[in-house]
Design an enzyme around this catalytic site. Structure first.
Site, mmCIF file in Angstrom:
data_model
loop_
_atom_site.group_PDB
_atom_site.id
_atom_site.type_symbol
_atom_site.label_atom_id
_atom_site.label_comp_id
_atom_site.label_asym_id
_atom_site.label_seq_id
_atom_site.Cartn_x
_atom_site.Cartn_y
_atom_site.Cartn_z
ATOM 1 C CD GLU A 1 1.446 -4.424 11.370
ATOM 2 O OE1 GLU A 1 -0.221 -3.163 11.032
ATOM 3 O OE2 GLU A 1 2.056 -4.378 10.599
ATOM 4 C CG ASP A 2 -3.910 -1.659 9.533
ATOM 5 O OD1 ASP A 2 -2.204 -1.924 9.411
ATOM 6 O OD2 ASP A 2 -3.979 -0.252 9.642
ATOM 7 C CG ASP A 9 0.473 -5.036 0.289
ATOM 8 O OD1 ASP A 9 0.095 -6.154 -0.618
ATOM 9 O OD2 ASP A 9 0.315 -4.251 -0.168
ATOM 10 C CE LYS A 38 -4.470 -5.084 0.465
ATOM 11 N NZ LYS A 38 -4.031 -3.694 -0.186
ATOM 12 C CG PHE A 89 -5.626 0.927 -1.408
ATOM 13 C CD1 PHE A 89 -4.654 0.408 -1.285
ATOM 14 C CD2 PHE A 89 -6.549 2.119 -0.821
ATOM 15 C CE1 PHE A 89 -3.579 1.380 -0.078
ATOM 16 C CE2 PHE A 89 -6.149 2.528 0.026
ATOM 17 C CZ PHE A 89 -4.518 2.745 -0.005
ATOM 18 C CB VAL A 90 -9.397 -1.982 1.282
ATOM 19 C CG1 VAL A 90 -10.364 -3.487 0.028
ATOM 20 C CG2 VAL A 90 -8.376 -2.764 1.972
ATOM 21 C CG ASP A 129 -4.569 6.161 5.390
ATOM 22 O OD1 ASP A 129 -4.342 4.793 5.852
ATOM 23 O OD2 ASP A 129 -4.017 6.946 5.940
ATOM 24 N NE ARG A 177 -5.697 6.872 10.145
ATOM 25 C CZ ARG A 177 -4.696 6.041 9.304
ATOM 26 N NH1 ARG A 177 -5.155 4.458 9.625
ATOM 27 N NH2 ARG A 177 -3.392 6.542 8.897
HETATM 28 P P1 IMP Z 1 3.253 -4.029 3.982
HETATM 29 O O1 IMP Z 1 4.261 -4.292 4.391
HETATM 30 O O2 IMP Z 1 3.168 -4.621 2.658
HETATM 31 O O3 IMP Z 1 2.282 -5.449 4.875
HETATM 32 O O4 IMP Z 1 2.115 -3.211 4.320
HETATM 33 C C1 IMP Z 1 1.536 -3.048 5.106
HETATM 34 C C2 IMP Z 1 1.177 -1.677 5.116
HETATM 35 O O5 IMP Z 1 0.582 -1.058 3.777
HETATM 36 C C3 IMP Z 1 -0.456 -1.496 6.556
HETATM 37 O O6 IMP Z 1 0.250 -1.087 7.470
HETATM 38 C C4 IMP Z 1 -0.988 -0.049 5.803
HETATM 39 O O7 IMP Z 1 -0.328 0.983 6.496
HETATM 40 C C5 IMP Z 1 -0.505 -0.311 4.087
HETATM 41 N N1 IMP Z 1 -1.380 -0.953 3.773
HETATM 42 C C6 IMP Z 1 -1.575 -1.731 2.663
HETATM 43 N N2 IMP Z 1 -2.561 -2.381 1.966
HETATM 44 C C7 IMP Z 1 -3.343 -1.920 2.178
HETATM 45 C C8 IMP Z 1 -4.896 -1.201 2.042
HETATM 46 O O8 IMP Z 1 -5.088 -1.772 1.215
HETATM 47 N N3 IMP Z 1 -5.236 -0.112 2.255
HETATM 48 C C9 IMP Z 1 -4.908 0.814 3.036
HETATM 49 N N4 IMP Z 1 -3.481 0.272 3.271
HETATM 50 C C10 IMP Z 1 -3.096 -0.340 3.060
#
Ligand code: IMP
Length: 214
Positions: free
Chosen positions: A134-135, A138, A166, A187-188, A194, A200
């Protein structure tokens, strides 16, 4: 479930831009780097060199942990493209690669955990050693869905690697075996991450200026 990690986690040190660059300097920079410096990104959180070093460290851990096993890297599109490319090339072992694309419903920038698969794996992962790449995590809701979905396919093992995590992710019970950097709740963008499909290809990762999205 215990969310202890096998990997040393790094908390990022912030690298503030000390002084504005002169106009003439912009001309010599590649365009994405100029963007980094021109105000869209307020603060660099992780530099390109820190990313490269950390991915090399994570690859060494993966090499060690999967020694003698057949490894399948599963990248989550589109954000994991950069880490998949760099991680796979930093490995000393063979690996296979496959991809999933998901969309997460939510309000604003927060995901709800209701996830739709846009592109599924081409590989039958039953009996395989799967490392989900995963990138960023959050809330961890997307990850929870992906992990339970992949588990239902009965892989021999399933672990998770993420470049960024995060603070809110710490409340999610899914174990993350390899974490590149723990970052603040901002938000990064960059290194695959992206905003509205852009940024990206930034080589470093920085906080996006609110002026871009307000
Ligand atoms: P989660 O389900 O809340 O963990 O969201 C994860 C997804 O939200 C990631 O795979 C990203 O696509 C997007 N995301 C969450 N935070 C960021 C950020 O700071 N920058 C860009 N994309 C983010």
């Amino acid at each position: 479930m215990d969310r202890g990690t096998t990997s040393r986690q790094l908390t990022v040190a912030r690298t503030r831009r000390s002084s504005p660059r002169s106009r003439s300097c912009y001309g010599r920079l590649r365009r994405v780097e100029a963007t980094q410096l021109s105000g869209d990104v307020t603060e660099i959180l992780v530099t390109k060199e820190q990313l490269a070093n950390r991915i090399t460290e994570l690859a060494a851990e993966v090499d060690r942990d999967y020694e003698g096993k057949e490894l399948l890297l599963v990248g989550v599109l589109n954000g994991a493209v950069m880490v998949m490319a760099d991680l796979s090339r930093a490995l000393n072992m063979h690996c296979r690669m496959d991809w999933m694309a998901v969309s997460s419903y939510g309000s604003g920038s927060k995901s709800s955990g209701v996830v739709r698969i846009l592109k599924d794996l081409s590989t039958d992962v039953t009996g395989m050693h799967v490392l989900l790449v995963e990138d960023i995590i959050d809330t961890g809701l997307t990850l929870s869905y992906l992990v339970s979905n992949l588990r239902s396919r009965r892989p021999a093992s399933l672990r998770v690697l993420t470049v960024f995590r995060k603070p809110e992710a710490a409340r999610n019970p899914v174990e993350i075996s390899y974490v590149g950097f723990d970052i603040p709740n901002e938000f990064v963008v960059g290194y695959g991450l992206d905003y509205d499909g852009l940024y990206r290809n930034l080589t470093s990762v920085g906080a996006l200026s609110p002026s871009v999205y307000t």
